[in-house]
Scaffold this active site. Structure first.
Site, short mmCIF file in Angstrom:
data_model
loop_
_atom_site.label_atom_id
_atom_site.label_comp_id
_atom_site.label_asym_id
_atom_site.label_seq_id
_atom_site.Cartn_x
_atom_site.Cartn_y
_atom_site.Cartn_z
N HIS A 17 0.85 -1.21 0.00
CA HIS A 17 0.00 0.00 0.00
C HIS A 17 0.89 1.25 0.00
O HIS A 17 0.63 2.21 -0.73
CB HIS A 17 -0.85 0.08 1.28
N LYS A 41 -16.92 -6.08 6.41
CA LYS A 41 -15.89 -7.04 5.98
C LYS A 41 -15.98 -8.27 6.87
O LYS A 41 -16.11 -8.15 8.08
CB LYS A 41 -14.49 -6.41 6.11
N ARG A 92 -2.32 -5.80 -8.23
CA ARG A 92 -1.22 -6.74 -8.01
C ARG A 92 -1.17 -7.81 -9.10
O ARG A 92 -0.16 -8.05 -9.70
CB ARG A 92 -1.37 -7.43 -6.65
N SER A 130 -3.21 -7.50 3.02
CA SER A 130 -3.46 -7.34 4.46
C SER A 130 -3.93 -8.67 5.05
O SER A 130 -3.54 -9.04 6.17
CB SER A 130 -4.53 -6.27 4.71
O1 PNS Z 1 -8.80 -2.25 0.71
P1 PNS Z 1 -10.10 -2.68 0.10
O2 PNS Z 1 -10.91 -3.44 1.12
O3 PNS Z 1 -9.94 -3.41 -1.19
O4 PNS Z 1 -10.88 -1.31 -0.24
C1 PNS Z 1 -12.16 -1.35 -0.82
C2 PNS Z 1 -12.80 0.06 -0.79
C3 PNS Z 1 -12.89 0.59 0.60
C4 PNS Z 1 -11.98 0.98 -1.65
C5 PNS Z 1 -14.23 -0.12 -1.42
O5 PNS Z 1 -14.91 -1.11 -0.72
C6 PNS Z 1 -15.04 1.17 -1.40
O6 PNS Z 1 -14.84 2.03 -2.23
N1 PNS Z 1 -15.97 1.28 -0.43
C7 PNS Z 1 -16.85 2.43 -0.29
C8 PNS Z 1 -18.27 2.10 -0.68
C9 PNS Z 1 -18.55 2.43 -2.14
O7 PNS Z 1 -18.29 3.51 -2.62
N2 PNS Z 1 -19.09 1.44 -2.87
C10 PNS Z 1 -19.47 1.61 -4.26
C11 PNS Z 1 -18.35 1.36 -5.23
S1 PNS Z 1 -18.14 -0.34 -5.54
#
Ligand code: PNS
Length: 163
Positions: A17, A41, A92, A130
């Site tokens: 990250h 999650k 990745r 993670s």
């Molecule tokens: O590190 P991660 O868990 O892959 O991050 C995912 C994240 C937080 C970027 C994604 O879940 C997110 O954008 N969440 C906010 C909710 C949202 O906007 N959802 C609609 C788009 S799919």
């Protein structure tokens, strides 16, 4: 002002990250690392929102154009509030692509003015996640070099308490 958001759950932040955040900081005037509350999650996060933010603040303290904040809602709404036109994600492997492609498409549908851009992970971080770090640490493996030193200590303390 060219402002970008680097979003994620960061449970915990990894050196992969941090590589993406540092490379974003070199490309944009301002980078906001947005830490998602993400309570849904599976199993809930290992670290609280405040802990995840604090690890990130420590690890990005040397980057003057990077700030860290939390969010609990739509990412595209946060982008609008912050006046950010770019969402930066790390990629990745091909396995990341399907979910990232879906998120990028949905976010584009919600707001066509916000672009999602991808930065490829460097080979040494391609395997890093993670969830892998949490699993290795929980099973007694050495995660130094995969996460910042403060996270290595925090994982050891947290997992000792959990045993
Ligand atoms: O590190 P991660 O868990 O892959 O991050 C995912 C994240 C937080 C970027 C994604 O879940 C997110 O954008 N969440 C906010 C909710 C949202 O906007 N959802 C609609 C788009 S799919």
């Amino acid at each position: 002002m060219n402002r970008a958001i680097c979003p994620g759950t960061f449970d915990p932040v990894t050196n992969g990250h941090l590589d993406i955040i540092e490379r974003s900081a070199g490309l944009f005037d301002e980078v906001i690392v947005a830490v998602a509350l993400n309570p849904e999650k599976r199993g809930g996060p290992l670290f609280s929102l405040e802990e995840r933010e604090s690890f990130l603040r420590d690890a990005t303290a040397h980057l003057p154009n990077v700030t860290v904040q939390s969010f609990d809602g739509l990412l595209i709404q946060l982008a609008d509030e912050l006046g950010a036109h770019v969402i930066v994600k790390g990629l990745r492997a091909v396995s990341d692509f399907e979910s990232e492609f879906q998120q990028a498409q949905l976010n584009h549908r919600l707001d066509t003015k916000v672009e999602t851009m991808f930065i490829m992970a460097i080979p040494e971080y391609t395997y890093l996640s993670s969830s892998a770090v949490r699993e290795i640490a929980a099973l007694g493996g050495d995660v130094s070099g995969m996460v910042p030193a403060s996270v290595v200590d925090a994982l050891a303390k947290r997992l000792k308490l959990a045993r």
